[in-house]
Design a protein around this motif. Structure first.
Motif, PDB file in Angstrom:
ATOM      1  N   ASN A 166      35.471  54.930  33.190  1.00  0.00           N
ATOM      2  CA  ASN A 166      35.625  54.129  31.918  1.00  0.00           C
ATOM      3  C   ASN A 166      34.437  54.551  30.732  1.00  0.00           C
ATOM      4  OD1 ASN A 166      33.792  51.829  31.954  1.00  0.00           O
ATOM      5  ND2 ASN A 166      34.729  51.862  33.837  1.00  0.00           N
ATOM      6  N   GLN A 167      34.871  54.535  29.398  1.00  0.00           N
ATOM      7  CA  GLN A 167      33.537  54.807  28.755  1.00  0.00           C
ATOM      8  C   GLN A 167      32.427  53.795  28.462  1.00  0.00           C
ATOM      9  OE1 GLN A 167      34.503  53.254  24.200  1.00  0.00           O
ATOM     10  NE2 GLN A 167      36.602  54.075  25.015  1.00  0.00           N
ATOM     11  N   LEU A 168      32.482  52.554  29.213  1.00  0.00           N
ATOM     12  CA  LEU A 168      31.229  51.882  29.301  1.00  0.00           C
ATOM     13  C   LEU A 168      30.369  52.231  30.446  1.00  0.00           C
ATOM     14  CD1 LEU A 168      32.681  48.333  28.786  1.00  0.00           C
ATOM     15  CD2 LEU A 168      31.013  49.442  27.299  1.00  0.00           C
ATOM     16  N   GLY A 169      31.050  53.226  31.297  1.00  0.00           N
ATOM     17  CA  GLY A 169      30.045  53.529  32.518  1.00  0.00           C
ATOM     18  C   GLY A 169      29.932  52.221  33.534  1.00  0.00           C
ATOM     19  N   LEU A 170      30.719  51.301  33.673  1.00  0.00           N
ATOM     20  CA  LEU A 170      30.515  50.124  34.321  1.00  0.00           C
ATOM     21  C   LEU A 170      31.348  50.444  35.686  1.00  0.00           C
ATOM     22  CD1 LEU A 170      30.733  46.951  32.046  1.00  0.00           C
ATOM     23  CD2 LEU A 170      28.821  47.848  33.215  1.00  0.00           C
ATOM     24  N   THR A 171      30.998  50.073  36.699  1.00  0.00           N
ATOM     25  CA  THR A 171      31.859  50.221  38.016  1.00  0.00           C
ATOM     26  C   THR A 171      31.872  48.957  38.743  1.00  0.00           C
ATOM     27  OG1 THR A 171      29.632  50.768  39.124  1.00  0.00           O
ATOM     28  CG2 THR A 171      30.981  52.690  38.079  1.00  0.00           C
ATOM     29  N   GLY A 172      32.670  48.797  39.644  1.00  0.00           N
ATOM     30  CA  GLY A 172      32.809  47.678  40.666  1.00  0.00           C
ATOM     31  C   GLY A 172      33.895  46.679  40.142  1.00  0.00           C
ATOM     32  N   THR A 173      33.715  45.556  40.995  1.00  0.00           N
ATOM     33  CA  THR A 173      34.625  44.446  40.580  1.00  0.00           C
ATOM     34  C   THR A 173      33.915  43.139  40.322  1.00  0.00           C
ATOM     35  OG1 THR A 173      36.459  45.611  42.091  1.00  0.00           O
ATOM     36  CG2 THR A 173      36.479  43.059  41.748  1.00  0.00           C
ATOM     37  N   PHE A 174      34.427  42.526  39.495  1.00  0.00           N
ATOM     38  CA  PHE A 174      33.620  41.198  38.945  1.00  0.00           C
ATOM     39  C   PHE A 174      34.816  40.079  39.002  1.00  0.00           C
ATOM     40  CE2 PHE A 174      31.941  44.681  36.789  1.00  0.00           C
ATOM     41  CZ  PHE A 174      30.391  44.319  36.801  1.00  0.00           C
ATOM     42  N   GLU A 175      34.351  38.769  39.505  1.00  0.00           N
ATOM     43  CA  GLU A 175      35.185  37.637  39.613  1.00  0.00           C
ATOM     44  C   GLU A 175      35.349  37.068  38.185  1.00  0.00           C
ATOM     45  OE1 GLU A 175      33.965  33.684  41.334  1.00  0.00           O
ATOM     46  OE2 GLU A 175      34.592  34.852  42.942  1.00  0.00           O
ATOM     47  N   SER A 176      36.664  36.481  38.233  1.00  0.00           N
ATOM     48  CA  SER A 176      37.278  35.930  36.912  1.00  0.00           C
ATOM     49  C   SER A 176      37.650  34.477  37.430  1.00  0.00           C
ATOM     50  CB  SER A 176      38.243  36.854  36.087  1.00  0.00           C
ATOM     51  OG  SER A 176      39.400  36.767  36.488  1.00  0.00           O
ATOM     52  N   HIS A 177      37.625  33.495  36.168  1.00  0.00           N
ATOM     53  CA  HIS A 177      38.190  32.247  36.851  1.00  0.00           C
ATOM     54  C   HIS A 177      38.972  31.612  35.377  1.00  0.00           C
ATOM     55  CE1 HIS A 177      34.356  30.074  35.235  1.00  0.00           C
ATOM     56  NE2 HIS A 177      34.244  31.415  35.102  1.00  0.00           N
ATOM     57  N   GLU A 178      39.309  30.434  35.692  1.00  0.00           N
ATOM     58  CA  GLU A 178      39.846  29.643  34.577  1.00  0.00           C
ATOM     59  C   GLU A 178      41.168  29.969  33.807  1.00  0.00           C
ATOM     60  OE1 GLU A 178      36.194  26.571  34.255  1.00  0.00           O
ATOM     61  OE2 GLU A 178      36.721  27.818  32.383  1.00  0.00           O
ATOM     62  N   ILE A 179      40.835  31.122  33.194  1.00  0.00           N
ATOM     63  CA  ILE A 179      42.011  31.722  32.348  1.00  0.00           C
ATOM     64  C   ILE A 179      42.144  33.226  32.500  1.00  0.00           C
ATOM     65  CG2 ILE A 179      42.494  32.151  29.902  1.00  0.00           C
ATOM     66  CD1 ILE A 179      42.625  29.200  30.230  1.00  0.00           C
ATOM     67  N   CYS A 180      43.587  33.476  32.583  1.00  0.00           N
ATOM     68  CA  CYS A 180      43.949  34.937  32.769  1.00  0.00           C
ATOM     69  C   CYS A 180      45.179  35.068  31.647  1.00  0.00           C
ATOM     70  CB  CYS A 180      44.522  35.209  34.138  1.00  0.00           C
ATOM     71  SG  CYS A 180      43.105  35.174  35.450  1.00  0.00           S
ATOM     72  N   GLU A 181      45.150  36.045  30.911  1.00  0.00           N
ATOM     73  CA  GLU A 181      46.059  36.485  30.019  1.00  0.00           C
ATOM     74  C   GLU A 181      46.780  37.733  30.647  1.00  0.00           C
ATOM     75  OE1 GLU A 181      45.400  34.530  25.527  1.00  0.00           O
ATOM     76  OE2 GLU A 181      44.911  36.941  26.023  1.00  0.00           O
ATOM     77  N   VAL A 182      48.201  37.540  30.471  1.00  0.00           N
ATOM     78  CA  VAL A 182      49.024  38.761  30.672  1.00  0.00           C
ATOM     79  C   VAL A 182      48.914  39.672  29.614  1.00  0.00           C
ATOM     80  CG1 VAL A 182      50.932  39.728  31.709  1.00  0.00           C
ATOM     81  CG2 VAL A 182      50.119  37.808  32.600  1.00  0.00           C
ATOM     82  N   ILE A 183      48.398  40.752  29.335  1.00  0.00           N
ATOM     83  CA  ILE A 183      48.442  41.660  27.998  1.00  0.00           C
ATOM     84  C   ILE A 183      49.045  43.052  28.224  1.00  0.00           C
ATOM     85  CG2 ILE A 183      46.448  40.268  27.567  1.00  0.00           C
ATOM     86  CD1 ILE A 183      44.846  42.893  27.533  1.00  0.00           C
ATOM     87  N   HIS A 184      49.526  43.566  27.213  1.00  0.00           N
ATOM     88  CA  HIS A 184      50.087  44.777  27.053  1.00  0.00           C
ATOM     89  C   HIS A 184      49.227  45.709  26.000  1.00  0.00           C
ATOM     90  CE1 HIS A 184      53.715  43.533  29.383  1.00  0.00           C
ATOM     91  NE2 HIS A 184      53.640  42.496  28.620  1.00  0.00           N
TER      92      HIS A 184
END
Length: 686
Positions: free
Chosen positions: A540-558
């Motif tokens: 990805n163009q940010l150069g970030l790797t790995g998995t990060f935890e999320s919580h409280e709110i999740c949006e389904v987007i397209h």
């Protein structure tokens, strides 16, 4: 280029240092008042806020004014090189007024009129209260407007709260009629066809009430706006009563963390912004999160006028109204006070100078304790700070430039909390704002806090977490910002409603949809024990790797043109976009579809800062809990290195030449920071 403002008062062109002073509590003991002068000079205090709650001492009976005691105090100040922010006393009125004029007493939302007592228990609309405040303010202005010890007007005290009396109901209806013009327009804006609540006469409209109407969100929002406007109008009434005697005297009113008022509405009225800060230091393992939180509010209040502000109240030791009265540990008084200076304050002032002997704040911290002398740890801390402030007068008036801004609107804040979904157990709007701000604080990146109507052109990066209430005009302005090369970051629950709290039709995020290049189809609130995750896409163009935890709110987007930077790890929408970026014109717009934690925010914003070229205060690695803030006059940068980590730290400076601000001695490449330590440096901008 020199970037420096004139001192707040030409009478006192140095750092202001002082306290809330209540000599009216000690008129029975002149020796106390004489001793106060000696102790003020010993503590390096040069200004006091005086008369804040002194109405009964100034006008003990209607039309009977007793100014002689205040004459003596102010003359003594002038003789001893001490100055005063002279207060108007409207924050607490005398009992004779409540008895003779019941209408001045506030009516609560339940439509019951309060008894006399407390503070701010008054109606801002009441003609009698406006008349009485106009009289006392005019008398004070006539007598002291040209007094050599007076540096400015301190208008009332921590405005807040609302009144639901008949005068306020009539004023609310008039405010709505001016805004909407017709009942048809009001009904459309408030969507009153819901539950058959359509209004057919203006007299049917009342303020929200727990035993009446409180579920029409546009109604609730307009009431809050009206209360802000009515409070601003009362503040202007007070200012008009004192301004004429000496137009050169600056005016301020001390603000606090009060959700009920839109403080941006006050900015044009006031010559200088002041606020009252009472952090609960030492509540956790370290003070880094709290340090970032209080930095946010320093940034907010500085940003209201984009120039130096005043720290009008803080505690020199402890409070007595928080859940636990913690003492400031060694070093924290210096650190927390100079943190305000670092973020743009030209003062450190306290509540209070001398502890009251009785009533509700008799155990609240003060410079002078009940023992009455200077041989205390707190007094010594205050005196030491006074010496430091005297040594850094060059910082007075300097600016605090930022290339990053966070959008924080009061009506958005109100609307988010009134939305009734998707997470009524706590959507945590403010905490989300603080978390995004802290990611910059950890990197030493200066930040302004803007309203959505403010000018965006000076910034490289705009962050708008949970921009739920997004006007069409706001959407157009953010679109133009990105199109012209800016970078926008926003999150879930953005672009949902307009200024009337009516949902945008045609797909969320409404006015931001084109800029962000996404369509948000659904939003899910998670329970506290629920978790999801974000996995970064390969390359990805940010150069970030790995998995990060999320919580409280999740949006389904397209995506609708946006690039997917990361996907969900769990639930039925696993594999769908959770983080996107859209290239739009010359700029970029990022979207976080889920609430992410500090580890992700710090990693993400480090990459965004690098990509956008946003300036950091110091180009070096900062340990967690250590931050840097800069003030500048355009030729010299004043660099504040602060340690909130709870342990000793060490940082390596970048390759610019530094000297210690107070001693002017050269600094080698490494700085040691003790627990609660702060180091003041300066460097040339050339």
């Amino acid at each position: 280029m020199t970037i420096k403002f004139q001192p707040i008062s030409p009478k006192l062109p140095v750092m202001m240092h002082g306290a809330d002073y209540n000599p009216d509590q000690w008129l029975h003991d002149p020796q106390v008042l004489e001793e106060d002068i000696r102790l003020m000079k010993l503590a390096g205090c040069n200004v006091m806020a005086i008369g804040i709650f002194a109405w009964a001492a100034l006008e003990p009976a209607e039309g009977t004014f007793t100014f002689e005691w205040l004459d003596r105090i102010l003359h003594s100040f002038a003789e001893n090189g001490i100055y005063a922010w002279l207060s108007t006393p409207s924050g607490a009125r005398p009992a004779w007024m409540s008895e003779k004029y019941p209408e001045v007493r506030r009516v609560e939302a339940n439509r019951v009129r309060n008894l006399h007592g407390l503070r701010h228990n008054h109606c801002y609309t009441s003609p009698i209260y406006r008349e009485k405040t106009g009289i006392i303010n005019s008398k004070l202005a006539e007598r002291y407007g040209q007094h050599p010890a007076v540096v400015g007007w301190h208008i009332s005290n921590e405005f807040g709260g609302d009144c639901h009396c008949g005068y306020c109901q009539d004023a609310f209806r008039a405010w709505l009629q001016e805004k909407y013009g017709s009942l048809e327009a009001l009904n459309a804006a408030w969507w009153t066809s819901f539950w058959a609540h359509t209004y057919t006469d203006w007299q049917q409209v009342e303020s929200p009430a727990p035993h009446g109407e409180m579920m029409v969100h546009g109604h609730n929002l307009d009431w809050r706006r009206f209360v802000s406007d009515q409070t601003v109008a009362f503040c202007k009434h007070e200012i008009d009563a004192v301004r004429g005697a000496n137009p050169e005297l600056p005016v301020t009113t001390n603000m606090h963390l009060i959700e009920s008022l839109d403080y941006r509405k006050f900015a044009d009225l006031l010559d200088v912004i002041s606020w009252d800060a009472y952090p609960t230091w030492h509540e956790g393992k370290n003070d880094s999160q709290l340090g970032a939180y209080i930095a946010f509010y320093h940034d907010l209040f500085r940003s209201l006028k984009k120039k130096p502000f005043l720290l009008m109240e803080s505690t020199p030791s402890l409070t007595n109204w928080q859940s636990v009265s913690k003492l400031k540990q060694p070093g924290m008084h210096q650190l927390s006070s100079l943190q305000a200076i670092a973020h743009g304050s030209d003062s450190v002032q306290y509540f209070q100078w001398r502890k009251s002997r009785g009533s509700s704040e008799k155990f609240h911290g003060a410079v002078v304790d009940h023992c009455g002398h200077e041989h205390t740890r707190v007094f010594k801390d205050v005196a030491a700070l006074g010496q430091t402030l005297a040594n850094i007068s060059d910082v007075v008036g300097t600016s605090t430039p930022a290339e990053t801004a966070i959008l924080f609107d009061w009506d958005n804040r109100w609307a988010v909390k009134d939305a009734q979904g998707p997470r009524n157990m706590g959507i945590h709007y403010e905490q989300t704002i603080y978390a995004h701000h802290q990611a910059f604080w950890e990197q030493g990146v200066p930040v302004d806090i803007l309203g959505s109507e403010d000018d965006l052109s000076a910034y490289k990066l705009i962050v708008a977490p949970m921009l739920y209430l997004c006007r069409e005009e706001t959407g157009r302005r953010l679109e133009k910002f990105v199109e012209q090369g800016g970078t926008l970051v926003t999150t879930y629950w953005s672009g949902i409603v307009n200024e009337h709290d009516l949902c945008h039709l045609g797909g969320f995020p409404g006015p931001l949809r084109t800029t962000l290049g996404i369509w948000a189809e659904e939003i899910e609130g998670l329970y506290d024990h629920d978790r999801n995750g974000l996995t970064m896409s390969p390359d990805n163009q940010l150069g970030l790797t790995g998995t990060f935890e999320s919580h409280e709110i999740c949006e389904v987007i397209h995506t609708e043109g946006a690039e997917v930077l990361g996907i969900y790890t769990d639930s039925f929408y696993a594999g769908q976009p959770a983080l996107t970026v859209n290239s739009f014109g010359k700029g970029k717009a990022y979207y976080m579809a889920t609430r992410l934690k500090a580890d992700f925010l710090q990693s993400f914003y480090a990459k965004v800062v690098e990509q956008t070229g946003v300036a950091r205060s110091l180009n070096t690695h900062l340990p967690q809990g250590v931050t840097v803030q800069v003030r500048t006059d355009g030729e010299t940068d004043y660099v504040f290195v602060m340690n909130f980590s709870g342990q000793s730290e060490q940082i390596t400076l970048d390759d610019r030449n530094y000297t210690y601000l107070e001693s002017n001695e050269a600094v080698d490449g490494v700085i040691d920071l003790p627990v609660n330590g702060i180091v003041l440096l300066k460097r040339s901008t050339r």
